[in-house]
Design an enzyme around this catalytic site. Structure first.
Site, PDB file in Angstrom:
ATOM      1  N   TYR A  87       5.212   0.226   5.313  1.00  0.00           N
ATOM      2  CA  TYR A  87       6.207   0.072   4.256  1.00  0.00           C
ATOM      3  C   TYR A  87       7.280   1.147   4.409  1.00  0.00           C
ATOM      4  O   TYR A  87       7.041   2.231   4.952  1.00  0.00           O
ATOM      5  CB  TYR A  87       5.566   0.223   2.876  1.00  0.00           C
ATOM      6  CG  TYR A  87       4.795  -0.981   2.407  1.00  0.00           C
ATOM      7  CD1 TYR A  87       5.434  -2.021   1.742  1.00  0.00           C
ATOM      8  CD2 TYR A  87       3.420  -1.060   2.614  1.00  0.00           C
ATOM      9  CE1 TYR A  87       4.718  -3.119   1.284  1.00  0.00           C
ATOM     10  CE2 TYR A  87       2.698  -2.161   2.161  1.00  0.00           C
ATOM     11  CZ  TYR A  87       3.355  -3.182   1.506  1.00  0.00           C
ATOM     12  OH  TYR A  87       2.643  -4.263   1.060  1.00  0.00           O
TER      13      TYR A  87
ATOM     14  N   ASP B  58       5.829  -7.466  -5.034  1.00  0.00           N
ATOM     15  CA  ASP B  58       6.244  -7.603  -6.425  1.00  0.00           C
ATOM     16  C   ASP B  58       7.676  -8.105  -6.548  1.00  0.00           C
ATOM     17  O   ASP B  58       8.433  -8.145  -5.567  1.00  0.00           O
ATOM     18  CB  ASP B  58       6.151  -6.248  -7.137  1.00  0.00           C
ATOM     19  CG  ASP B  58       4.728  -5.820  -7.389  1.00  0.00           C
ATOM     20  OD1 ASP B  58       3.848  -6.688  -7.418  1.00  0.00           O
ATOM     21  OD2 ASP B  58       4.500  -4.601  -7.552  1.00  0.00           O
TER      22      ASP B  58
ATOM     23  N   ARG C 134       1.291  -9.539  -1.178  1.00  0.00           N
ATOM     24  CA  ARG C 134       1.813 -10.172  -2.389  1.00  0.00           C
ATOM     25  C   ARG C 134       2.821  -9.225  -3.036  1.00  0.00           C
ATOM     26  O   ARG C 134       2.555  -8.587  -4.052  1.00  0.00           O
ATOM     27  CB  ARG C 134       0.660 -10.512  -3.335  1.00  0.00           C
ATOM     28  CG  ARG C 134      -0.236 -11.622  -2.791  1.00  0.00           C
ATOM     29  CD  ARG C 134      -1.478 -11.817  -3.618  1.00  0.00           C
ATOM     30  NE  ARG C 134      -2.419 -10.713  -3.453  1.00  0.00           N
ATOM     31  CZ  ARG C 134      -3.635 -10.667  -4.011  1.00  0.00           C
ATOM     32  NH1 ARG C 134      -4.041 -11.655  -4.771  1.00  0.00           N
ATOM     33  NH2 ARG C 134      -4.425  -9.630  -3.800  1.00  0.00           N
TER      34      ARG C 134
ATOM     35  N   ARG D 116       4.859   2.683  -4.316  1.00  0.00           N
ATOM     36  CA  ARG D 116       5.853   3.039  -5.324  1.00  0.00           C
ATOM     37  C   ARG D 116       5.429   4.273  -6.130  1.00  0.00           C
ATOM     38  O   ARG D 116       6.269   5.090  -6.521  1.00  0.00           O
ATOM     39  CB  ARG D 116       6.119   1.847  -6.242  1.00  0.00           C
ATOM     40  CG  ARG D 116       6.851   0.708  -5.545  1.00  0.00           C
ATOM     41  CD  ARG D 116       6.877  -0.544  -6.412  1.00  0.00           C
ATOM     42  NE  ARG D 116       7.484  -0.267  -7.716  1.00  0.00           N
ATOM     43  CZ  ARG D 116       7.385  -1.093  -8.755  1.00  0.00           C
ATOM     44  NH1 ARG D 116       6.677  -2.218  -8.659  1.00  0.00           N
ATOM     45  NH2 ARG D 116       7.966  -0.782  -9.907  1.00  0.00           N
TER      46      ARG D 116
END
Length: 259
Positions: A110, A52, A50, A197
């Site tokens: 990622y 952002d 999900r 992040r």
């Protein structure tokens, strides 16, 4: 019913993230609208991650169920004629009825992009975090070494996270430099909300000298978010791949940061 598995690429700039929302356009909603136009069915497209608002994907994994007679491998071609240019289905295939894009996943990879120079880039403004000061990638890679293994990453969860179990396994993490461009690659069996992040922001802080080396190690021990740097901007983050085979996940970890 046939379960269709999709691999989706998207530029997240114009969207309020993956997950459907009441008052904003999302990637999930765009895909569901396209399936509705194609099949006449009101489906739920389940995503593995999900992401952002502003986060991108090269390898988002998703699935939906359909009674349509469209051949599974043709859904990608048909849906792409109905989707905006910033969303593309790169692959569609039939999946086992027990497959679930989110819950069957065993890991993800990622990538976080950083542009380290006085002035930002016109072509990278939506994909790279811009840092105006020099970054020491050797220090950043030293920090990455503390991430690998199985740890309680409570300190790396954004405030408001409701996840009870914060134990995750990171198979590999590394920073690669190409001139003024740096990229962080990280492979793990799962990630907390904003975890990548927060890691990227901490590496930037250490690499710039704003945060003392060893911050990641200290945070793992203390469990305190205060030991880490700020959360890096969303637009530098890209979901690269979702894994459903542990052997492939482990191989991805072995090559992480080096390619």
């Amino acid at each position: 019913m046939t379960r269709i598995h999709l691999i989706v690429e998207y530029d997240g700039t114009a969207y309020a993230g993956w997950q459907r929302q009441a008052n904003a356009m999302t990637v999930q909603e765009r895909l569901e609208q396209a399936v509705m136009r194609l099949t006449g069915e009101n489906v739920c497209v389940h995503g593995a991650s999900r992401t952002d608002a502003g986060v991108h994907a090269l390898g988002q994994s998703a699935h939906f169920d359909t009674e349509s007679r469209v051949p599974p491998e043709k859904f990608s071609y048909a849906l792409n004629t109905m989707l905006p240019g910033d969303i593309r289905v790169q692959k569609s295939e039939a999946a086992d009825e027990n497959f679930h894009a989110r819950f069957s996943a065993v890991g993800k990879r990622y990538r976080y992009w950083i542009l380290s120079r006085p002035h930002g880039g016109a072509l990278t403004r939506n994909t790279h975090a811009h840092v105006i000061y020099p970054l020491n990638d050797a220090l950043m890679n030293a920090e990455c070494a503390f991430l690998t293994g199985t740890h309680d990453f409570s300190a790396f969860a954004a405030s408001g996270s409701v996840v009870k179990d914060c134990v995750r396994t990171i198979y590999a993490a590394g920073v690669t430099r190409n001139g003024d461009e740096l990229r962080l690659d990280i492979v793990g069996n799962g990630f907390l909300y904003n975890m990548v992040r927060i890691i990227a922001g901490t590496l930037i802080s250490v690499g710039s000298g704003k945060l003392a080396p060893g911050a990641i190690s200290r945070a793992i021990v203390s469990g305190s978010r205060l030991d880490l740097g700020v959360t890096a901007p969303a637009h530098g983050l890209t979901l690269m791949e979702v894994y459903y085979d542990r052997s492939i996940l482990e191989r991805a970890g072995q090559s992480c940061g080096g390619t």
